[in-house]
Design a protein around this motif. Structure first.
Motif, PDB file in Angstrom:
ATOM      1  N   CYS A 385      73.829 -22.776  45.727  1.00 36.26           N
ATOM      2  CA  CYS A 385      72.399 -22.803  46.047  1.00 36.26           C
ATOM      3  C   CYS A 385      71.891 -24.229  46.241  1.00 36.26           C
ATOM      4  CB  CYS A 385      71.594 -22.112  44.950  1.00 36.26           C
ATOM      5  SG  CYS A 385      71.802 -20.321  44.936  1.00 36.26           S
ATOM      6  N   CYS A 386      72.415 -25.180  45.454  1.00 33.96           N
ATOM      7  CA  CYS A 386      72.025 -26.587  45.616  1.00 33.96           C
ATOM      8  C   CYS A 386      72.354 -27.070  47.029  1.00 33.96           C
ATOM      9  CB  CYS A 386      72.729 -27.466  44.584  1.00 33.96           C
ATOM     10  SG  CYS A 386      72.079 -27.261  42.918  1.00 33.96           S
ATOM     11  N   PHE A 387      73.569 -26.771  47.489  1.00 36.54           N
ATOM     12  CA  PHE A 387      73.965 -27.163  48.847  1.00 36.54           C
ATOM     13  C   PHE A 387      73.132 -26.426  49.898  1.00 36.54           C
ATOM     14  CE2 PHE A 387      77.915 -28.536  46.693  1.00 36.54           C
ATOM     15  CZ  PHE A 387      77.995 -29.817  47.219  1.00 36.54           C
ATOM     16  N   GLY A 388      72.886 -25.122  49.661  1.00 40.68           N
ATOM     17  CA  GLY A 388      72.087 -24.330  50.591  1.00 40.68           C
ATOM     18  C   GLY A 388      70.684 -24.887  50.739  1.00 40.68           C
ATOM     19  N   VAL A 389      70.075 -25.256  49.615  1.00 42.24           N
ATOM     20  CA  VAL A 389      68.731 -25.846  49.629  1.00 42.24           C
ATOM     21  C   VAL A 389      68.744 -27.181  50.378  1.00 42.24           C
ATOM     22  CG1 VAL A 389      67.006 -26.969  48.149  1.00 42.24           C
ATOM     23  CG2 VAL A 389      67.851 -24.695  47.568  1.00 42.24           C
ATOM     24  N   LEU A 390      69.758 -27.994  50.119  1.00 37.85           N
ATOM     25  CA  LEU A 390      69.876 -29.310  50.760  1.00 37.85           C
ATOM     26  C   LEU A 390      69.923 -29.185  52.290  1.00 37.85           C
ATOM     27  CD1 LEU A 390      70.396 -32.409  50.395  1.00 37.85           C
ATOM     28  CD2 LEU A 390      72.833 -31.863  50.433  1.00 37.85           C
ATOM     29  N   PHE A 391      70.791 -28.310  52.785  1.00 37.77           N
ATOM     30  CA  PHE A 391      70.932 -28.150  54.235  1.00 37.77           C
ATOM     31  C   PHE A 391      69.720 -27.459  54.861  1.00 37.77           C
ATOM     32  CE2 PHE A 391      75.492 -28.847  53.285  1.00 37.77           C
ATOM     33  CZ  PHE A 391      75.717 -29.875  54.196  1.00 37.77           C
ATOM     34  N   SER A 392      69.072 -26.570  54.113  1.00 32.53           N
ATOM     35  CA  SER A 392      67.842 -25.933  54.616  1.00 32.53           C
ATOM     36  C   SER A 392      66.728 -26.966  54.771  1.00 32.53           C
ATOM     37  CB  SER A 392      67.394 -24.815  53.674  1.00 32.53           C
ATOM     38  OG  SER A 392      68.390 -23.821  53.558  1.00 32.53           O
ATOM     39  N   LEU A 393      66.610 -27.870  53.785  1.00 30.68           N
ATOM     40  CA  LEU A 393      65.602 -28.947  53.864  1.00 30.68           C
ATOM     41  C   LEU A 393      65.896 -29.872  55.046  1.00 30.68           C
ATOM     42  CD1 LEU A 393      65.220 -29.891  50.097  1.00 30.68           C
ATOM     43  CD2 LEU A 393      63.427 -28.959  51.559  1.00 30.68           C
ATOM     44  N   TRP A 394      67.168 -30.194  55.224  1.00 28.41           N
ATOM     45  CA  TRP A 394      67.587 -31.067  56.320  1.00 28.41           C
ATOM     46  C   TRP A 394      67.267 -30.416  57.684  1.00 28.41           C
ATOM     47  CZ3 TRP A 394      73.283 -33.290  56.724  1.00 28.41           C
ATOM     48  CH2 TRP A 394      73.300 -34.319  57.669  1.00 28.41           C
ATOM     49  N   ALA A 395      67.583 -29.134  57.787  1.00 28.31           N
ATOM     50  CA  ALA A 395      67.284 -28.409  59.019  1.00 28.31           C
ATOM     51  C   ALA A 395      65.786 -28.347  59.289  1.00 28.31           C
ATOM     52  CB  ALA A 395      67.858 -26.996  58.960  1.00 28.31           C
ATOM     53  N   GLY A 396      64.998 -28.288  58.207  1.00 33.11           N
ATOM     54  CA  GLY A 396      63.548 -28.230  58.335  1.00 33.11           C
ATOM     55  C   GLY A 396      62.930 -29.496  58.901  1.00 33.11           C
ATOM     56  N   ARG A 397      63.694 -30.587  58.883  1.00 34.73           N
ATOM     57  CA  ARG A 397      63.180 -31.861  59.396  1.00 34.73           C
ATOM     58  C   ARG A 397      63.361 -31.995  60.909  1.00 34.73           C
ATOM     59  NH1 ARG A 397      65.297 -36.706  55.717  1.00 34.73           N
ATOM     60  NH2 ARG A 397      63.803 -37.808  57.061  1.00 34.73           N
ATOM     61  N   ILE A 398      64.144 -31.060  61.502  1.00 35.51           N
ATOM     62  CA  ILE A 398      64.370 -31.106  62.951  1.00 35.51           C
ATOM     63  C   ILE A 398      63.211 -30.416  63.656  1.00 35.51           C
ATOM     64  CG2 ILE A 398      65.895 -30.430  64.842  1.00 35.51           C
ATOM     65  CD1 ILE A 398      68.179 -30.411  62.859  1.00 35.51           C
ATOM     66  N   LYS A 399      62.724 -31.047  64.683  1.00 39.97           N
ATOM     67  CA  LYS A 399      61.614 -30.470  65.444  1.00 39.97           C
ATOM     68  C   LYS A 399      62.126 -29.309  66.280  1.00 39.97           C
ATOM     69  CE  LYS A 399      57.773 -31.733  68.447  1.00 39.97           C
ATOM     70  NZ  LYS A 399      57.151 -32.769  69.273  1.00 39.97           N
ATOM     71  N   ALA A 400      61.442 -28.156  66.194  1.00 41.00           N
ATOM     72  CA  ALA A 400      61.835 -26.969  66.953  1.00 41.00           C
ATOM     73  C   ALA A 400      61.543 -27.170  68.437  1.00 41.00           C
ATOM     74  CB  ALA A 400      61.095 -25.734  66.442  1.00 41.00           C
ATOM     75  N   VAL A 401      62.357 -26.493  69.282  1.00 40.34           N
ATOM     76  CA  VAL A 401      62.133 -26.519  70.723  1.00 40.34           C
ATOM     77  C   VAL A 401      61.151 -25.407  71.084  1.00 40.34           C
ATOM     78  CG1 VAL A 401      63.201 -26.234  72.983  1.00 40.34           C
ATOM     79  CG2 VAL A 401      64.429 -27.435  71.168  1.00 40.34           C
ATOM     80  N   VAL A 402      60.091 -25.750  71.751  1.00 43.71           N
ATOM     81  CA  VAL A 402      59.076 -24.753  72.138  1.00 43.71           C
ATOM     82  C   VAL A 402      59.401 -24.222  73.526  1.00 43.71           C
ATOM     83  CG1 VAL A 402      56.647 -24.339  72.515  1.00 43.71           C
ATOM     84  CG2 VAL A 402      57.356 -25.960  70.775  1.00 43.71           C
TER      85      VAL A 402
END
Length: 402
Positions: A385-402
């Motif tokens: 879960c620690c790794f899952g949270v880390l990568f989810s946070l990292w992914a959240g910093r990427i701007k989505a393509v509209v």
């Protein structure tokens, strides 16, 4: 002005629901390549007398192709064309099932299983790319949530209809039925999608760099890599939880019930995640919430003693949160990818990482549980879960393509 009206009808953001459902059915047919051997494992043991290890290897051989060729499959699909890859993969899978229905010598059976891996990989790379293309922007997370349920649904259908066919008519009819089913959906999709104007707009990407340079580029692309990393820690955990946790339940009737119920709860979580990602929050936040939910559930699990019923309820909650991870990871890919080629690469990487997780996870969890019991399981799930949270946070910093 027929061209103008034709162009406007193409650009209207409408979801082609029938085609999306047909592609989802293709995913179910492909996942049955795993499920049909799982449901018939004892019968295969009895027929071939090859031993549990060799028969188990035949069961998991389908995953070898995804483990080795996951990324390159996305690159190939973007050049050859997604529909061609999908239909070819389905017809290949059907042909191999027909060969298996003759109950050939074990060595030949094993080869067909390895080749089925290419069939399965072709479907899991091409089908979601096509689904994303056929979905309106406001429905992409929802359709990815639907797609994410295909594996659990395949096991549920095989556990019910497949087991009935097996019990009444035997191995040959089971494999023959699957062969007919997967080839039929392949033919239907070919005629249904070959002249679809939306799919004509999918660009075929030319690979200008060398093959290995292109692969390194994909691994270094966070838009493809991060959803796969989020997915990796899910596959590490879910297969192990579904396999080993029922054994920790003292009541034998509850054990049997959980073997049936847990995969269905996981599938519900996947669809739920797609719906939440569509209407309430970004997929990255859904993944974050899911991993926090898993961590909280497993901590509660470690504090429960004596009540088998309460233990089962908490496990069910944990599996529901776990099931939300693939729904969010799949929704991330069309959200973050800048073009269909990048989407296909993302799905290819997802298939590869999923196979890595399914390979590494079960022996790791088995060792931890054998040495430390429930405490070993809890600590390992918390690390995941620690790794899952880390990568989810990292992914959240990427701007989505509209």
């Amino acid at each position: 002005m027929p061209n103008t009206s034709f162009h406007s009808s193409i650009t209207e953001p409408k979801t082609q629901w029938l085609n999306v459902i047909l592609l989802w059915v293709a995913g179910i047919a492909a996942a049955m390549q795993f499920a049909k051997f799982s449901v018939s494992f004892d019968d295969l043991l009895a027929h071939y007398q090859a031993g549990a290890t060799s028969t188990g290897a035949a069961l998991s051989a389908v995953g070898i192709a995804g483990l080795v060729f996951g990324v390159s499959a996305g690159m190939i699909a973007s050049r050859v064309g997604y529909l061609k890859v999908l239909v070819g993969a389905l017809l290949l899978g059907g042909g191999l099932s027909l060969v298996q229905s003759t109950l050939p010598p074990f060595n030949l059976l094993f080869i067909t299983r390895m080749l089925e891996g290419f069939s399965q990989l072709g479907v899991v790379v091409a089908a979601p790319t096509l689904i994303a293309k056929l979905s309106a922007p406001q429905h992409k997370s929802l359709t990815m949530g639907i797609w994410g349920t295909f594996f659990g649904v395949a096991f549920a259908v095989c556990g019910w209809a497949g087991k009935n066919i097996l019990d009444q008519y035997g191995l040959q009819t089971l494999f023959l039925s699957h062969g007919v089913f997967i080839m039929t959906i392949g033919v239907v999709l070919f005629f249904k999608l070959r002249k679809n104007p939306v799919l004509d707009l999918v660009p075929v990407t030319e690979i200008q760099d060398g093959f290995f340079k292109q692969m390194i580029k994909i691994y270094r692309n966070p838009r493809a890599l991060l959803p796969s990393c989020v997915f990796l820690f899910y596959t590490c955990t879910l297969v192990s939880v579904l396999t080993y946790i029922p054994g920790l339940i003292g009541d034998s009737s509850l054990q049997k019930l959980m073997l049936v119920v847990l995969p269905l709860i996981s599938t519900s979580g996947t669809f739920l995640a797609g719906a939440i990602a569509q209407y309430l929050m970004r997929p990255q936040r859904v993944a974050l919430m899911a991993y926090f939910g898993v961590a909280a559930s497993v901590i509660v699990l470690s504090l429960i003693s004596g009540s088998a019923e309460l233990f089962c309820v908490v496990v069910g909650v944990m599996v529901l949160f776990l099931g939300m991870v693939p729904g969010s990871a799949l929704a991330m890919i069309p959200t973050l990818a800048r073009n269909p080629s990048e989407q296909a690469q993302g799905y290819g990487l997802l298939a590869q990482f999923g196979n890595i997780g399914a390979t590494v996870g079960p022996p790791t969890f088995a060792t931890a549980i054998a040495m430390y019991g429930l405490v070993g399981l809890v600590v390992l799930v918390l690390c995941v879960c620690c790794f899952g949270v880390l990568f989810s946070l990292w992914a959240g910093r990427i701007k989505a393509v509209v």
